[in-house]
Motif scaffolding. Structure first.
Motif, short mmCIF file in Angstrom:
data_model
loop_
_atom_site.label_atom_id
_atom_site.label_comp_id
_atom_site.label_asym_id
_atom_site.label_seq_id
_atom_site.Cartn_x
_atom_site.Cartn_y
_atom_site.Cartn_z
N ARG A 112 33.82 -29.43 6.16
CA ARG A 112 33.03 -28.58 5.26
C ARG A 112 31.86 -27.91 6.00
NH1 ARG A 112 31.95 -32.10 1.55
NH2 ARG A 112 29.81 -32.64 2.10
N ASN A 113 31.16 -28.68 6.80
CA ASN A 113 29.99 -28.13 7.50
C ASN A 113 30.37 -27.24 8.68
OD1 ASN A 113 27.39 -29.27 6.30
ND2 ASN A 113 28.65 -31.11 6.46
N ARG A 114 31.59 -27.42 9.20
CA ARG A 114 32.01 -26.55 10.30
C ARG A 114 32.22 -25.12 9.81
NH1 ARG A 114 36.84 -26.25 14.76
NH2 ARG A 114 35.44 -25.59 16.42
N ARG A 115 32.62 -24.98 8.58
CA ARG A 115 32.86 -23.63 8.04
C ARG A 115 31.60 -22.78 8.04
NH1 ARG A 115 36.57 -26.50 4.62
NH2 ARG A 115 34.99 -26.82 3.01
N THR A 116 30.45 -23.40 7.94
CA THR A 116 29.18 -22.66 7.95
C THR A 116 28.40 -22.89 9.25
OG1 THR A 116 28.12 -24.50 6.76
CG2 THR A 116 28.96 -22.66 5.45
N ASN A 117 29.06 -23.46 10.25
CA ASN A 117 28.48 -23.66 11.58
C ASN A 117 27.15 -24.40 11.53
OD1 ASN A 117 28.72 -23.39 14.44
ND2 ASN A 117 27.10 -21.86 14.38
N GLN A 118 27.10 -25.48 10.78
CA GLN A 118 25.88 -26.29 10.74
C GLN A 118 25.61 -26.91 12.11
OE1 GLN A 118 23.71 -26.68 7.96
NE2 GLN A 118 24.95 -24.89 7.44
N VAL A 119 24.35 -27.02 12.45
CA VAL A 119 23.96 -27.62 13.73
C VAL A 119 23.97 -29.14 13.60
CG1 VAL A 119 22.11 -27.83 15.44
CG2 VAL A 119 22.59 -25.61 14.36
N VAL A 120 24.52 -29.80 14.61
CA VAL A 120 24.57 -31.26 14.61
C VAL A 120 23.97 -31.81 15.89
CG1 VAL A 120 26.59 -31.47 13.12
CG2 VAL A 120 26.90 -31.25 15.61
N ILE A 121 23.54 -33.05 15.83
CA ILE A 121 23.15 -33.82 17.01
C ILE A 121 24.32 -34.71 17.35
CG2 ILE A 121 21.60 -35.62 17.85
CD1 ILE A 121 19.45 -34.30 15.98
N MET A 122 24.72 -34.71 18.61
CA MET A 122 25.92 -35.42 19.07
C MET A 122 25.50 -36.63 19.91
SD MET A 122 27.06 -31.75 20.24
CE MET A 122 28.26 -32.17 21.50
#
Length: 491
Positions: free
Chosen positions: A335-345
């Motif tokens: 879901r969040n990939r569709r809006t290119n949300q920023v993540v900490i990896m």
């Protein structure tokens, strides 16, 4: 050069009349002055006049303003070669971390000349950027001009959005350029260099479909011009590190590999050995890292294409959403990939970071992100973390070596492409008065993955061009002494 001789003549003339008869603009009194180039580490008084360091002495100095900084370290201001947040919002966090020069050199800036002009007389600390190779390439193609204009309008509005750029640009990077498009790309890069850009930003890791032959042509140009390349490698693995080193060796291009920690992961020692071997064999190749065990980027980036778990050695639960702080699941990832949300990896081990920080010649660079309350803590705490955790607490390296990695090494890395950096990264007579004063017993990063951004502690004073921007740990309001750092090709 004439100005340098004038300054030295003035210094010698002032000395002839005796220090006691001179009143400096500012005197920093009784601090532990550390300069990595001259190996000075002693209690000294520092006299500042007209934006320059004019005297370093064990004798008393008179100043219009004198500050007793006994018990504190007087260091050159920290130089960050790798930031993405370039507004005053991010710069305030940077100056509280002791940074006096923050440069966007990995990605670069689109429409470089206009951006430099937009920051003039408005910046808290010194600023600068490389050529944005992906943007100049996109401009050279005739098939994506609508997207180019859209991006240019965003740049004019000072709304830098890398994710939007990649969304527009990515399809073109899997295609072969025509000979004319390749020629025009190189012409565009040269023009941006002439607008003042500091070398060439090559973030191929965001556009890994780029053809190797095309990438090699950019390195060839850099070698011919002696223009420094800053690269985010194609993939986080050893083969990608070997690719850029081979390109640099074969073309003679100066090369700086960004965040070697997240580019090599568990093979960081191997990667650092390759960089070191290249340097020992006379090739102009360097690298940097940040002192955290997590990386950060948008979910739409190529890094998260199919097979990412195996490539990175992590899974959904190792991804933390910047917007909310929550850890992801397979469902929320999609879901969040569709809006290119920023993540900490969360993808690195503490021992990998410690090994990289301790390695000789490795520069500290933050990779600081654009502002978000829960942005990666490196945005606010990189340099204080090195001094607080890795020097004082863990004793991974000594104070002098850490300061060298934050001041002299980045200044020297840039001197060949940005000559004004010869006067930064040093506490010496004639050097720019970019100075950070901190308490070595209390300095520490305070930003966290869970709590978000917070100013670092223990940094008491920061001067930029001889002007206080931080005083008694507080931001000085309404002063903007930051100046543009330009490349040698500027016309």
């Amino acid at each position: 050069m004439r100005n340098i001789f004038l300054i030295l003549f003035l210094i010698l003339s002032l000395n002839a009349f005796g220090q006691a008869s001179i009143q400096y603009d500012i005197v920093l009194e009784g601090g532990r002055v550390i300069d990595s180039e001259t190996k000075l580490d002693a209690i000294r008084n520092v006299g500042i006049q007209g934006g320059r360091i004019m005297m370093i002495s064990s004798d008393p100095l008179a100043g219009k303003e004198t500050l007793n900084v006994s018990g504190m370290v007087v260091s050159p201001g920290f130089i960050d070669l790798h930031v993405h947040g370039v507004s005053n919002v991010e710069q305030e966090y940077q100056l509280h971390d002791g940074v006096t020069t923050a440069l966007e050199l990995e990605w670069g800036i689109e429409h470089t000349g206009a951006w430099y002009a937009s920051r003039k007389d408005k910046a808290l600390i010194h600023y600068g950027a490389s050529v944005n190779w992906p943007y100049e390439r996109l401009r050279a193609t005739g098939r994506y001009q609508e997207g180019v204009e859209e991006l240019l309008n965003m740049v004019r509005a000072n709304e830098r959005e890398i994710a939007s750029f990649i969304h527009v640009a990515a399809p073109s990077f899997t295609e072969d350029l025509t000979q004319e498009e390749m020629r025009q790309t190189l012409v565009n890069i040269k023009f941006s260099l002439e607008e003042g850009a500091i070398g060439i930003g090559v973030p191929i890791g965001y556009l890994p479909g780029t053809k190797p032959a095309e990438m090699y042509s950019v390195f060839e140009m850099a070698g011919q011009l002696d223009a420094l390349i800053f690269t985010h490698n194609r993939q986080p693995n050893i083969l990608a590190t070997q690719e850029v080193i081979a390109n640099a060796v074969l073309t003679g291009a100066p090369l700086h590999i960004v965040h070697i920690n997240s580019m090599s992961l568990g093979q960081i020692d191997f990667a650092l050995n390759m960089v070191s071997a290249a340097a020992q064999n006379g090739f102009d190749i360097t690298t940097e890292l940040y002192p955290y065990t997590a990386a950060s980027t948008g979910l739409m980036m190529a890094m998260f294409d199919e097979g990412w778990q195996e490539r990175l050695g992590i899974d959904y639960g190792d991804l933390q959403l910047v917007a909310t702080g929550e850890r992801l699941t397979e469902e929320t990832f999609a879901r969040n990939r569709r809006t290119n949300q920023v993540v900490i990896m969360h993808m690195m081990q503490p021992e990998w970071i410690a090994s990289g920080i301790a390695a000789p010649g490795v520069i500290i660079g933050s990779d600081g992100m654009q502002f978000s309350k829960l942005a990666h803590p490196r945005t606010a705490g990189t340099f204080s973390r090195v001094l607080g955790k890795y020097v004082r607490e863990d004793q991974v390296l000594d104070l002098n070596t850490a300061i060298e990695k934050m001041t002299l090494l980045p200044a020297r890395r840039l001197e060949g492409i940005a000559p004004m950096m010869r006067f930064k990264g040093r506490i010496q007579v004639g050097a720019d008065a970019d100075i950070t004063v901190f308490d070595p017993n209390t300095i520490i990063d305070k930003a966290t993955f869970e709590g978000g951004l917070e100013f670092s502690g223990g940094i008491e004073y920061v001067l930029v061009n001889g002007t206080f921007v931080l005083k008694n740990g507080e931001t000085v309001p309404n002063v903007f002494p930051g100046q543009g750092v330009y490349g040698k090709f500027k016309k």
